[in-house]
Design an enzyme around this catalytic site. Structure first.
Site, PDB file in Angstrom:
ATOM      1  N   GLU A 278      38.184   7.061  -4.075  1.00  0.00           N
ATOM      2  CA  GLU A 278      36.880   6.635  -4.578  1.00  0.00           C
ATOM      3  C   GLU A 278      35.746   7.559  -4.144  1.00  0.00           C
ATOM      4  O   GLU A 278      34.649   7.541  -4.713  1.00  0.00           O
ATOM      5  CB  GLU A 278      36.573   5.202  -4.125  1.00  0.00           C
ATOM      6  CG  GLU A 278      36.343   5.054  -2.635  1.00  0.00           C
ATOM      7  CD  GLU A 278      37.414   4.229  -1.953  1.00  0.00           C
ATOM      8  OE1 GLU A 278      37.033   3.307  -1.214  1.00  0.00           O
ATOM      9  OE2 GLU A 278      38.611   4.506  -2.159  1.00  0.00           O
TER      10      GLU A 278
ATOM     11  N   SER B 211      48.203   2.562  -8.232  1.00  0.00           N
ATOM     12  CA  SER B 211      47.111   1.866  -7.550  1.00  0.00           C
ATOM     13  C   SER B 211      47.655   0.988  -6.437  1.00  0.00           C
ATOM     14  O   SER B 211      48.603   0.220  -6.642  1.00  0.00           O
ATOM     15  CB  SER B 211      46.318   0.995  -8.529  1.00  0.00           C
ATOM     16  OG  SER B 211      45.356   0.197  -7.840  1.00  0.00           O
TER      17      SER B 211
ATOM     18  N   GLN C 183      46.182  -1.511  -5.446  1.00  0.00           N
ATOM     19  CA  GLN C 183      45.834  -2.888  -5.808  1.00  0.00           C
ATOM     20  C   GLN C 183      47.029  -3.659  -6.349  1.00  0.00           C
ATOM     21  O   GLN C 183      47.062  -4.895  -6.270  1.00  0.00           O
ATOM     22  CB  GLN C 183      44.712  -2.889  -6.852  1.00  0.00           C
ATOM     23  CG  GLN C 183      43.374  -2.382  -6.334  1.00  0.00           C
ATOM     24  CD  GLN C 183      42.348  -2.220  -7.440  1.00  0.00           C
ATOM     25  OE1 GLN C 183      42.658  -2.313  -8.619  1.00  0.00           O
ATOM     26  NE2 GLN C 183      41.106  -1.949  -7.056  1.00  0.00           N
TER      27      GLN C 183
END
Length: 425
Positions: free
Chosen positions: A311, A167, A169
């Site tokens: 996404e 990820s 993130q």
């Protein structure tokens, strides 16, 4: 108790609608922690009001920031944020929000005591080890390798190497708080390519806009210099990824959907919808009134590397299941670690309806077949739920499990969907 079923509306006519979208979750959940760490009070306007965004606001309040809402609606809010001394003793609920579980721990490492993190049961399976290990290297005391875990500062900062292939993130979380570390932070990625790289570019741009010095000139290396974060009056863009199911509706029904406020330039990965949906047969134009997509009622298959826009996969998979030729969706092995294993979930639900979706090493191979009605399970994943709604436009008898899970990023989805089908211009 089983989750409620939502009868997905079948489209009787071509869609002709304008669909205003609430603010970007990705931008909102970066703007809020930056404002909470700033040197003076600021504002974040048109912020998303959703479960993920509310969890971020609650987490920052728990750590000592003042967040005062005004101009509230069901899906947006303006915030006045007053930074305060970061305090320990907080208990943070991350829910299923990757941004909360990965962006807030570095902030918590600046607090004056221990901070406890937990979330939904499914969140305990999400990759956290790299960022928690990085915080240890940077000086924090961390107990646990996944939710639940605790973080205690102080954190000095410095250099750290981690594998962020699960990820982006994991990198953004360290960068967002890095300017407040005594030594700043240098983050090096070592491993397979980082997915969703545009989200890191978004983080870097927002830091620079707040006066933070960031050097990303070396591949897979980001250096944030220590220093103040400027207070700002920030306005959040519409969430472009959330446009996907509504634009897909225009393609499937041979109609037209306008998304107002679509920016000419943006770091949001959702902007790649323009090219992807054009390749699948739509006409896409950026006009003064916004982005206008017109469909023909036919959808072409696609062979696409979605590493940067994972996404979008659920909506594109739904379109692929209704297309007139096979599709290959690549570069998305990391989706196995999202809210659910999205690759397994999409294959299972498409096949349950009579389709032909097969997992590959890094994605999905989908061969269109006639679909029949049935339950489309959401797995408590907002993008799975909207994918079911998209298929339901063309397939009678689709029932989506727990449509309310769309509240993660689109709290009014069911009403927006109904307005769109009603021709809300």
């Amino acid at each position: 108790m089983s989750a409620p079923l939502w009868p997905a509306p079948l489209a009787a006519d071509p869609v002709d609608a304008t669909v205003p979208l609430p603010g970007s979750k990705s931008v909102t959940n970066r703007a809020l922690p930056l404002a909470a760490l700033a040197e003076a009070p600021g504002t974040v306007r048109l912020a998303l009001r959703s479960r993920d965004a509310d969890l971020m606001a609650d987490a920052l309040r728990s750590l000592g920031a003042g967040l005062t809402p005004y101009n509230e609606s069901a899906s947006s809010v303006d915030w006045t944020i007053t930074p305060g001394p970061l305090r320990g003793g907080a208990r943070i609920d991350a829910g299923l929000a990757g941004t909360v579980m990965r962006f807030v721990p570095p902030v918590a490492a600046l607090a004056d005591g221990e901070v406890f993190f937990d979330g939904d049961p499914a969140a305990r399976k999400r990759p956290m080890g790299p960022i928690l290990g990085a915080l240890r290297v940077l000086g924090a005391e961390v107990h646990g390798e996944a939710l639940p875990f605790t973080v205690r500062g102080p954190v000095a900062g410095g250099e750290v190497t981690l594998d962020a292939s699960a990820s982006s993130q994991l990198i953004s979380g360290l960068l967002l708080a890095g300017a407040r570390f005594e030594k700043g932070v240098t983050v090096r990625h070592a491993g397979p390519p980082v997915p969703s790289a545009p989200h890191i570019r978004m983080t870097v741009l927002m830091l620079r806009e707040a006066g933070v010095t960031v050097d990303d000139s070396e591949p897979d290396t980001w250096r944030v210099e220590p220093g103040p974060i400027a207070a700002r009056d920030y306005t959040v863009e519409p969430d472009l990824s959330n446009a996907a199911p509504f634009l897909a509706a225009a393609m499937i029904t041979g109609g037209s959907v306008t998304i107002p406020g679509w920016p000419e330039r943006t770091t949001q990965p959702g902007d790649q919808l323009r090219g992807l949906l054009s390749e699948m047969g739509a006409t896409v134009e950026l006009r003064g009134e916004g982005l206008v997509l017109t469909g023909t009622g036919r959808v072409s298959g696609i062979d696409a590397d979605l590493r940067e826009v994972g996404e979008l996969t659920p909506t594109l998979a739904a379109l692929a299941a209704l297309a007139d030729s096979p599709s290959r969706l690549r570069g998305i092995a990391h989706l196995r670690g999202h809210e659910t294993d999205r690759l397994a979930a999409l294959a299972a639900e498409i096949n349950r309806l009579g389709g032909d979706a097969r997992e590959t090493e890094d994605g999905l191979a989908i061969t269109p077949r006639p679909l029949s009605g049935g339950v489309f399970h959401s797995y408590e994943d907002h993008r799975m739920a909207t994918a079911g709604a998209v298929i339901g436009l063309a397939v009678p008898g689709i029932q989506v499990e727990n449509i309310a899970t769309t509240g993660k990023t689109l709290p009014e989805f069911a009403h927006m969907w109904a307005r769109m089908l009603g021709g809300d211009r």
